[in-house]
Design a protein around this motif. Structure first.
Motif, short mmCIF file in Angstrom:
data_model
loop_
_atom_site.label_atom_id
_atom_site.label_comp_id
_atom_site.label_asym_id
_atom_site.label_seq_id
_atom_site.Cartn_x
_atom_site.Cartn_y
_atom_site.Cartn_z
N THR A 20 16.71 -33.48 3.94
CA THR A 20 15.41 -32.83 4.07
C THR A 20 14.27 -33.80 3.80
O THR A 20 13.25 -33.75 4.45
N HIS A 85 10.98 -26.47 -0.03
CA HIS A 85 10.72 -25.50 1.02
C HIS A 85 9.41 -25.78 1.76
O HIS A 85 9.11 -25.13 2.75
N VAL A 87 6.30 -25.23 0.70
CA VAL A 87 5.45 -24.06 0.55
C VAL A 87 4.06 -24.46 0.02
O VAL A 87 3.96 -25.05 -1.04
N HIS A 133 16.50 -19.27 -4.31
CA HIS A 133 16.65 -20.52 -3.57
C HIS A 133 18.12 -20.76 -3.23
O HIS A 133 18.45 -21.09 -2.09
N ILE A 139 14.05 -18.02 1.38
CA ILE A 139 13.69 -18.28 2.78
C ILE A 139 13.27 -16.97 3.45
O ILE A 139 12.27 -16.93 4.17
N LEU A 142 9.86 -15.75 2.10
CA LEU A 142 8.78 -16.56 2.66
C LEU A 142 8.52 -16.17 4.11
O LEU A 142 7.36 -16.11 4.55
N LYS A 143 9.58 -15.90 4.87
CA LYS A 143 9.43 -15.46 6.26
C LYS A 143 8.59 -14.19 6.35
O LYS A 143 7.77 -14.03 7.26
N SER A 149 10.25 -21.92 5.89
CA SER A 149 10.73 -22.94 4.96
C SER A 149 11.08 -24.23 5.70
O SER A 149 11.68 -24.22 6.77
N GLU A 150 10.70 -25.36 5.10
CA GLU A 150 11.05 -26.66 5.66
C GLU A 150 12.57 -26.86 5.66
O GLU A 150 13.10 -27.55 6.52
#
Length: 163
Positions: A20, A85, A87, A133, A139, A142-143, A149-150
Motif C-alpha cells: 500500500t 486507509h 482518510v 480495520h 472500509i 467509510l463507503k 479506502s486507499e
C-alpha cells in the motif's frame, strides 16, 4: 499498547502496508485541530458545541496530540489506521483543552481517548477502530459516507493487474 503495535506489525499487515505504501498517495488534505483561544478555555463545552465539532467533517478524531505528533500509543494507532486507509479527517487535541477532553467523554459516555466519529456518529475508541480495520468493517463504514479506502483501491488495482 504493545498488543496494538504487534497487531499492526503482523506479517500480513506489514506486507499489506508495504504494498500500500507504494500505491497510496500522500494526503495533502487540510487538517483542523481544536485549540483554545488565547484566553482561558471555557469551564465546559455544551452539547451543541460538541455536536458541531463532530459534524465538521465526515471523520473526526478526538485524540491526545495531533496526527503529526500523537502523544499516546492509542492515538498513534488510530492515526496509523487512518493513514493506511487514506482518510481525510479532523483531529482535535484534547490535551490542549481540559474542557474539550472532559466534554467529549461526557458527550459520548465513553471514558477513554481517542474517540472516533464517522458522519457525526460515535464509532468508538482505538480498540473498536482496530477491530473494524481488521475485519473490513471500517472500509464499509467509510463507503457509507462516500470515502473510498486507499487499501480497497490498492486491492482492486492488484486484482485488476492479475487479470
Amino acid at each position: 499498547m504493545n498488543r496494538i503495535c504487534q497487531i499492526l506489525l503482523r506479517p500480513s499487515y506489514a506486507s499489506n502496508l508495504a504494498t500500500t505504501a507504494r500505491t497510496v498517495p500522500v494526503l495533502t488534505a487540510t487538517r483542523r485541530w481544536y485549540s483554545a483561544d488565547a484566553a482561558a478555555p471555557p469551564a465546559a463545552l455544551d452539547k451543541d458545541t460538541l455536536e458541531k465539532l463532530v459534524r465538521t467533517n465526515k471523520v473526526v478524531v478526538f485524540m491526545k496530540g495531533n496526527p503529526q505528533a500523537p502523544r499516546c500509543g492509542f492515538s498513534n494507532a488510530v492515526v496509523q489506521i487512518m493513514r493506511m486507509h487514506g482518510v481525510p479527517y479532523d483531529a482535535h487535541d484534547v490535551l490542549e483543552n481540559e474542557a474539550l477532553r472532559q466534554g467529549v467523554k461526557d458527550y459520548t459516555d465513553w471514558p477513554t481517548i481517542p474517540q472516533v466519529f464517522i458522519n457525526g456518529e460515535f464509532v468508538g475508541g482505538c480498540d473498536i477502530l482496530m477491530q473494524m480495520h481488521q475485519n473490513g468493517d471500517l472500509i464499509e463504514e467509510l463507503k457509507k459516507v462516500g470515502i473510498v479506502s486507499e487499501l480497497l483501491k490498492a486491492a482492486e488495482a492488484n486484482d485488476a493487474a492479475k487479470k
